[in-house]
Write a protein that holds these residues in place. Structure first.
Motif, PDB file in Angstrom:
ATOM      1  N   VAL A  35      33.085   0.151  59.253  1.00 32.19           N
ATOM      2  CA  VAL A  35      32.800  -0.834  60.307  1.00 32.19           C
ATOM      3  C   VAL A  35      33.187  -0.286  61.672  1.00 32.19           C
ATOM      4  CG1 VAL A  35      33.349  -3.115  61.187  1.00 32.19           C
ATOM      5  CG2 VAL A  35      32.970  -2.793  58.767  1.00 32.19           C
ATOM      6  N   HIS A  51      29.766   0.263  63.159  1.00 31.94           N
ATOM      7  CA  HIS A  51      29.536  -1.092  63.670  1.00 31.94           C
ATOM      8  C   HIS A  51      28.425  -1.825  62.930  1.00 31.94           C
ATOM      9  CE1 HIS A  51      32.262  -0.252  66.926  1.00 31.94           C
ATOM     10  NE2 HIS A  51      31.657   0.908  67.061  1.00 31.94           N
ATOM     11  N   VAL A  52      28.395  -1.685  61.636  1.00 31.61           N
ATOM     12  CA  VAL A  52      27.409  -2.438  60.865  1.00 31.61           C
ATOM     13  C   VAL A  52      28.140  -3.291  59.831  1.00 31.61           C
ATOM     14  CG1 VAL A  52      25.477  -0.871  61.110  1.00 31.61           C
ATOM     15  CG2 VAL A  52      27.165  -0.477  59.333  1.00 31.61           C
ATOM     16  N   ASP A  99      18.433  -3.541  53.526  1.00 25.90           N
ATOM     17  CA  ASP A  99      19.672  -4.190  53.926  1.00 25.90           C
ATOM     18  C   ASP A  99      20.504  -4.535  52.689  1.00 25.90           C
ATOM     19  OD1 ASP A  99      21.370  -5.462  55.883  1.00 25.90           O
ATOM     20  OD2 ASP A  99      20.724  -7.349  54.953  1.00 25.90           O
ATOM     21  N   TRP A 103      21.996  -1.405  51.260  1.00 29.73           N
ATOM     22  CA  TRP A 103      23.166  -0.994  52.040  1.00 29.73           C
ATOM     23  C   TRP A 103      24.405  -1.801  51.639  1.00 29.73           C
ATOM     24  CZ3 TRP A 103      25.533   2.496  54.666  1.00 29.73           C
ATOM     25  CH2 TRP A 103      26.605   2.157  55.502  1.00 29.73           C
ATOM     26  N   TYR A 110      21.460   2.749  55.458  1.00 26.95           N
ATOM     27  CA  TYR A 110      22.239   2.503  56.671  1.00 26.95           C
ATOM     28  C   TYR A 110      21.344   2.337  57.893  1.00 26.95           C
ATOM     29  CZ  TYR A 110      24.696   3.838  60.896  1.00 26.95           C
ATOM     30  OH  TYR A 110      25.154   3.886  62.170  1.00 26.95           O
ATOM     31  N   TRP A 159      18.621   0.997  58.315  1.00 28.76           N
ATOM     32  CA  TRP A 159      17.851  -0.241  58.376  1.00 28.76           C
ATOM     33  C   TRP A 159      18.717  -1.431  58.782  1.00 28.76           C
ATOM     34  CZ3 TRP A 159      12.629   0.207  57.078  1.00 28.76           C
ATOM     35  CH2 TRP A 159      12.268   1.426  56.493  1.00 28.76           C
ATOM     36  N   VAL A 160      20.022  -1.193  58.841  1.00 26.36           N
ATOM     37  CA  VAL A 160      20.935  -2.324  59.067  1.00 26.36           C
ATOM     38  C   VAL A 160      21.267  -2.425  60.551  1.00 26.36           C
ATOM     39  CG1 VAL A 160      23.169  -3.275  58.436  1.00 26.36           C
ATOM     40  CG2 VAL A 160      21.884  -1.965  56.784  1.00 26.36           C
ATOM     41  N   PRO A 161      21.247  -3.631  61.117  1.00 20.95           N
ATOM     42  CA  PRO A 161      21.497  -3.783  62.547  1.00 20.95           C
ATOM     43  C   PRO A 161      22.984  -3.648  62.902  1.00 20.95           C
ATOM     44  CG  PRO A 161      21.213  -5.920  61.536  1.00 20.95           C
ATOM     45  CD  PRO A 161      21.009  -4.917  60.458  1.00 20.95           C
ATOM     46  N   THR A 162      23.278  -3.056  64.048  1.00 18.65           N
ATOM     47  CA  THR A 162      24.656  -2.982  64.524  1.00 18.65           C
ATOM     48  C   THR A 162      24.985  -4.246  65.318  1.00 18.65           C
ATOM     49  OG1 THR A 162      24.027  -1.951  66.577  1.00 18.65           O
ATOM     50  CG2 THR A 162      24.511  -0.480  64.747  1.00 18.65           C
ATOM     51  N   GLN A 173      22.256  -6.943  66.675  1.00 23.17           N
ATOM     52  CA  GLN A 173      22.232  -8.276  66.072  1.00 23.17           C
ATOM     53  C   GLN A 173      21.671  -9.290  67.046  1.00 23.17           C
ATOM     54  OE1 GLN A 173      23.955  -9.667  63.212  1.00 23.17           O
ATOM     55  NE2 GLN A 173      24.614  -7.746  62.376  1.00 23.17           N
ATOM     56  N   ASN A 191      17.084  -9.327  68.099  1.00 25.65           N
ATOM     57  CA  ASN A 191      16.862 -10.476  67.242  1.00 25.65           C
ATOM     58  C   ASN A 191      17.279 -11.749  67.979  1.00 25.65           C
ATOM     59  OD1 ASN A 191      16.766 -12.288  65.161  1.00 25.65           O
ATOM     60  ND2 ASN A 191      18.436 -11.376  63.991  1.00 25.65           N
ATOM     61  N   MET A 199      36.556  -7.850  59.858  1.00 27.55           N
ATOM     62  CA  MET A 199      35.559  -6.780  59.884  1.00 27.55           C
ATOM     63  C   MET A 199      34.164  -7.343  60.133  1.00 27.55           C
ATOM     64  SD  MET A 199      36.917  -3.923  59.586  1.00 27.55           S
ATOM     65  CE  MET A 199      38.376  -4.421  60.436  1.00 27.55           C
ATOM     66  N   GLU A 200      33.855  -8.476  59.513  1.00 26.64           N
ATOM     67  CA  GLU A 200      32.560  -9.095  59.726  1.00 26.64           C
ATOM     68  C   GLU A 200      32.420  -9.561  61.166  1.00 26.64           C
ATOM     69  OE1 GLU A 200      30.624  -7.977  57.347  1.00 26.64           O
ATOM     70  OE2 GLU A 200      29.653  -9.906  57.128  1.00 26.64           O
ATOM     71  N   ALA A 231      31.494  -6.631  63.109  1.00 24.01           N
ATOM     72  CA  ALA A 231      30.126  -6.228  62.826  1.00 24.01           C
ATOM     73  C   ALA A 231      29.132  -7.238  63.381  1.00 24.01           C
ATOM     74  CB  ALA A 231      29.936  -6.072  61.329  1.00 24.01           C
ATOM     75  N   THR A 234      28.505 -10.341  62.316  1.00 21.67           N
ATOM     76  CA  THR A 234      27.852 -11.257  61.396  1.00 21.67           C
ATOM     77  C   THR A 234      28.653 -12.531  61.156  1.00 21.67           C
ATOM     78  OG1 THR A 234      28.698  -9.899  59.649  1.00 21.67           O
ATOM     79  CG2 THR A 234      26.391  -9.639  60.191  1.00 21.67           C
TER      80      THR A 234
END
Lengths: 319, 704
Positions: free
Chosen positions: A156, A160-161, A182, A185, B22, B24-27, B31, B35, B394-395, B398, B400
């Protein structure tokens, strides 16, 4: 053969019955009360607690409760005390969530453990072998939750994901490919963590099996008649070394239902392990006992299958 | 060689496939940037999942978080912690008081009197014909109506199943007084006119005829219950907001309020709220939008219970439940609200509409376009369940989750990060050291005070709480009016503590321990394990006391053992514990001397006559100013007596992205952005419906 199957089934049913009795007793005799009848909760009056106990049959003697519980379980009527949802439906949902984690973890374990172990055995005593041994023991001895935290923090903070849960939250309307990737991942970290110990243990096991086979006479013969060493290792030695692993397939089965309590809790993965863990905290007896019963059944089936497999792959064995 | 290639190739391909995901995942930044939808969603993290989404059945905090968004009560607290109308637009509180005519007792200057004579006497007194003092006059002026309820006969049944018996009652005439405002001193004042013993000498026994021999004790008990000499019936009339819809479009009205009350009181539903509504005598629908609630006795905290979310009658009444039972193939006789699927798909009239609940994953709500106070700005509210506090953080990093239960040390870490804004405010509750006053030496006020003086609470706040706490001096919520701010906390003064102890007879012996009559000042301080803050307080107090020569031992016990074996049975010297409180100033259970028995909450055995009186008066007083005055006085007494060493009240802490702001439209239709500020309500989410996340953080000219 048939008589073996018959005997084995009878034995397993008897074992299962004892498992049912013992697990029921342990759970009911353990300290603490279901959260719905917890006398420490100031919101509950004694009359309410009494009424709840009655509704849950907790006021009946243990053997009556035992009969009630298993009658409900076998007729599919058991409901969770927490939310009145049918237990089998809940287990089914959670099972589907744990399944990808289990599959990816297992594939990782088996695909990685073999090449690592074989190479160690072939290059026995070399730098590669020693460092593989060191890393295996390291992975084996790091506590899972600690390793998980380190991995999460690193990922993280550097990338940063999001890594928690089954998918990125609030991802919005994106293509199917994005959604699938997603999810992949999000599978990555927990399944890698779930596989680490497996890889460490299994690669050691592969190594020792290979070494044992490599010291056999027929391998020496193969080498002596001038076959290329690759063919000796991968054809003559490996095939025979694989034999014990076939039977291990049967023993994977119980892992299906158990899930992983620690990893699922850390990654807030809504799987079986986490459900069972939270049920234990809330003393949700129907869930605990049902999961326990199903995993007992799977363990027994698993051992049965591995017995059978052993017979099939190794004609020397007669049961 | 193929086998070798497969063995090496397969894991490499697998790992590459897993790792490439990895990309494909938004930072965090993507976010919100890539979006725009994400800006209109608010995602919050909770460590526990909800149990049952029905406000009358749930007893856990996660469920009530969701219920507060989906359901709406008649009233709630505003920013200043005063009541404000929600589903009710206004309410009126008055009283009906009753007393039985006591024909046996002579009234001064009048003699024995029947009902009509008493009414005449009261009316004369009201017009000023009789010389009375000011307080009695005020009580009389408050009476709006005087009426006679003629004598009547009736039968009641009492006793358990088999031993049922009848009681025949021929009740004497009764006087009914309707008061403009609730008056707890009414009968005391009336007895100045009717004679001192007029009410207390009324004996109901002579009006009862019991079928069955029950004994004199029981007879007197029935008489008190069936024919109470005096009775206060406070009445609350709520006028309800017109045209309010439930999420399914059904109009809300007074029947829903009555239904909610009845559902709580229905023993089948096992509602944990039952005790709150026990003082209610009846709930009547006066008009479609007027509901009248009559109470059995004076109990002012009862008004706050109408903050309870109102259930939709049309979805949960007997017919609806029966239909559901039949549809799902269940036995309609045994099917109750607890089994209804409503509890997983709730429908209320709050600002957010329930959408989806995935157990242990999330609960999703969408805004209610027809919400009576205006549609919320956020389109969606998601309640994520993340059990682990570190992963919550952590979320948050990130991107989310927008909010999580941030700990003081985590706030410290994020304080100077320009991406975030942080808040803190006082919570409702406090931590204290309680002394068992049944035991030596805690029965001496000087000792209790000296023990408090020896502890440096400011240091505890600074080092244990990272500054996220404040001192507290008494048992009320610090940000309410009830709290008496004139009382200063005890200052840290070990020398002063020793002087006080010397006054109480405790002197230091040769080894430095305090001693009295050859006995050392020695006791054990206990608390529950698993709470690091309490554990720290335990160690600090022990050290502080040892420094002035008190031999203090400590012990940590598992929660169930701690409560059941030690606190409930009053088997302890001193405890470190905390209370979390509601806003209502009702202290009966914790501080009244009648509540000091085993298993009750006044486990320190605080007994004070004056305090007892005040506690009763506070819970019977409906006038806010008067109630505040009583509370300030009670606070003074408790601070003087020091049954507890009051330590601190913690602050809640929160961190949000700076881009989340309050968005309002002013009178001219311009959009105005404001900074989010915490309110007295113990949270910062008071204006949540007006919140929104912007693509770029706005700059506020006047910060603060």
């Amino acid at each position: 053969m048939l008589s073996f199957i018959g005997r084995s089934i009878i034995q397993k049913i008897i074992t299962l019955f004892f498992v049912m009795v013992v697990s029921f007793l342990i759970i009911h005799l353990a300290p603490g009360e279901p959260s719905q009848v917890d006398p420490l909760n100031p919101k509950f009056t004694p009359e309410m607690v009494e009424r709840f106990r009655e509704a849950f049959h907790l006021d009946k003697p243990l053997h009556v409760q035992f009969v009630y519980f298993y009658r409900d379980l076998f007729t599919g009527k058991t409901v969770s005390w927490k939310d009145n949802e049918p237990v089998l439906k809940k287990i089914g949902e959670r099972f589907l969530n744990s399944l990808p984690l289990f599959i990816v973890g297992t594939i990782l374990t088996w695909t990685l453990a073999f090449p690592i172990g074989i190479r160690s055995a072939i290059a026995r005593g070399g730098v590669y072998d020693r460092s593989a041994t060191f890393v295996s023991y390291l992975l084996y001895s790091i506590p899972g939750f600690f390793f998980a935290y380190i991995l999460i923090l690193v990922v993280v903070n550097t990338f940063h994901v999001p890594v928690i849960g089954m998918k990125t939250f609030g991802f919005g309307d994106v293509s199917v490919l994005h959604t699938v990737m997603d999810r992949v991942w999000h599978l990555l970290l927990p399944s890698v963590l779930g596989a680490t110990v497996g890889i460490a243990v299994l690669s050691r096991y592969v190594r020792s099996q290979m070494l044992e086979v490599e010291s056999q006479d027929y391998v020496r013969t193969a080498k002596a008649k001038g076959l290329p060493s690759e063919q000796v290792h991968y054809k003559h030695a490996l095939r025979n070394a694989l034999l014990p692993f076939v039977t291990m397939f049967g023993l994977i089965l119980p892992g299906l239902i158990g899930g992983s309590v620690i990893i699922e809790s850390i990654f807030s993965w809504p799987g079986m392990g986490r459900m069972a863990f939270e049920a234990i905290l809330a003393r949700d007896y129907p869930i605990i006992l049902s999961v326990n019963f199903i995993s007992a059944v799977l363990v027994l089936i698993g051992t049965f299958i591995s017995d059978l497999l052993y017979m099939v792959v190794d004609p020397r064995i007669h049961l | 060689m193929t086998v070798r290639r497969i063995l090496i190739g397969a894991p490499i391909v697998l790992i590459i496939f897993l790792l490439q995901s990895y990309f494909w995942v938004p930072t965090y930044e993507q976010q919100s940037k890539g979006n725009p939808q994400r800006l209109t969603e608010y995602i919050t993290a909770s460590s526990g999942d909800a149990a049952i989404l029905n406000p009358i059945l749930s007893a856990d905090s996660a469920s009530s978080d969701i219920e507060s968004m989906v359901f709406e009560g008649l009233i709630d607290y505003d920013e200043e912690l005063r009541f404000r109308g929600r589903l009710a637009t206004s309410w009126e509180i008055y009283e009906e008081a009753f007393f039985y005519v006591n024909e046996e007792t002579a009234i001064p200057q009048v003699g024995k009197a029947d009902a009509s004579k008493i009414v005449e006497l009261l009316k004369r007194a009201k017009t000023g014909d009789i010389a009375i003092d000011v307080t009695v006059k005020a009580s009389l002026d408050n009476i709006r109506e005087i009426a006679i309820i003629p004598s009547r006969t009736f039968t009641v049944t009492r006793g358990e199943n088999k031993a049922k018996f009848k009681i025949h009652v021929s009740a004497p005439a009764r006087i009914k007084l309707v008061l403009n405002e609730v008056d707890q001193d009414l009968f005391q004042n009336l007895s100045r006119i009717l004679g001192k013993g007029y009410f207390s000498s009324f004996d109901g026994r002579s009006y009862l005829r019991v079928d069955h021999d029950v004994g004199e004790m029981k007879r007197a008990e029935y008489a008190r219950e069936i024919l109470p000499a005096i009775e206060h019936n406070p009445i609350v009339v709520f006028r309800l907001r017109p045209n309010v819809q439930f999420h399914d479009g059904h109009l809300f009205d007074a029947h829903d309020v009555k239904f909610t009350y009845e559902a709580i009181m229905d023993p089948k539903n096992l509602s944990p709220r039952m005790a709150d509504y026990e003082p209610v005598k009846s709930v009547e629908v006066v008009a479609p939008l007027t509901v009248r609630i009559c109470y059995k006795r004076l109990y002012s905290p009862a008004l706050g219970t109408w903050g309870m979310g109102i259930l939709p009658e049309h979805l949960l009444n007997d017919e609806a439940l029966k239909a559901e039972a039949i549809e799902r193939g269940k036995d309609p006789e045994k099917f109750t609200m607890r089994q209804s699927s409503f509890n997983r798909h709730p429908v209320g009239c709050g600002p957010f509409v329930f959408q989806e609940w995935k157990s242990d994953q999330y609960i999703m709500l969408d805004r209610f376009a027809d919400y009576w106070e205006g549609t919320p700005n956020y389109r969606r509210y998601v309640y994520r369940i993340i059990p682990d506090p570190l992963t919550q953080e952590m979320e948050f990093y990130a991107g989310t989750v927008d909010m999580y239960n941030v700990q003081p040390h985590q706030v410290e870490r994020l304080k100077h990060d320009p991406t975030y804004q942080n808040f803190s405010g006082l919570s409702f509750g406090y931590t204290y050291i309680g002394y068992n006053m049944r035991r030596e030496p805690f029965n001496d006020r000087k000792v209790r005070k000296a023990l408090g003086m020896a502890i440096d609470v400011d240091k505890i706040i600074r080092y244990v709480l990272y500054g996220q706490g404040e001192r507290i001096t008494g048992p009320f919520v610090k940000q309410t009016d009830y709290y008496n701010h004139r009382i200063k906390p005890i200052t840290y003064d070990p020398a002063g503590a020793l002087r006080l102890l010397a006054e109480a007879g405790w002197r230091r012996n040769k080894e430095g321990w305090l001693e009295k009559d050859g006995k050392r000042l020695q006791f054990t301080l206990i608390t529950n394990s698993g709470n690091d803050l309490r554990k720290a307080v335990l160690a600090i107090a022990q050290d502080a006391w040892r420094q002035i020569g008190i031999d203090c031992r400590t012990d940590l016990l598992e929660w169930a053992v701690f409560i059941q074996e030690r606190v409930d049975k009053a088997d302890f010297d001193a405890v470190v514990l905390g209370w979390s409180m509601g806003i209502e100033p009702d202290l009966y259970q914790m501080w009244h001397s009648s509540q000091a028995n085993p298993y009750q909450l006044n486990f320190v055995a605080f007994e004070n006559k004056e305090a007892d009186d005040l506690i009763i008066k506070i819970r019977q007083e409906y006038d806010h100013e008067q109630q505040v005055a009583y509370c300030h006085h009670l606070h003074e007494i408790i601070a003087r007596e020091q049954p507890y060493t009051f330590l601190y009240v913690r602050k809640w802490t929160a961190v949000l992205d700076k881009r989340i702001v309050i968005k309002e439209t002013d009178a001219e239709g311009n959009v105005v952005y404001k900074k989010i500020t915490p309110t007295k309500t113990g949270t910062y989410t008071f204006h949540f419906n007006k919140w929104i996340k912007l693509p770029v953080a706005p700059v506020f000219s006047a910060e603060g």
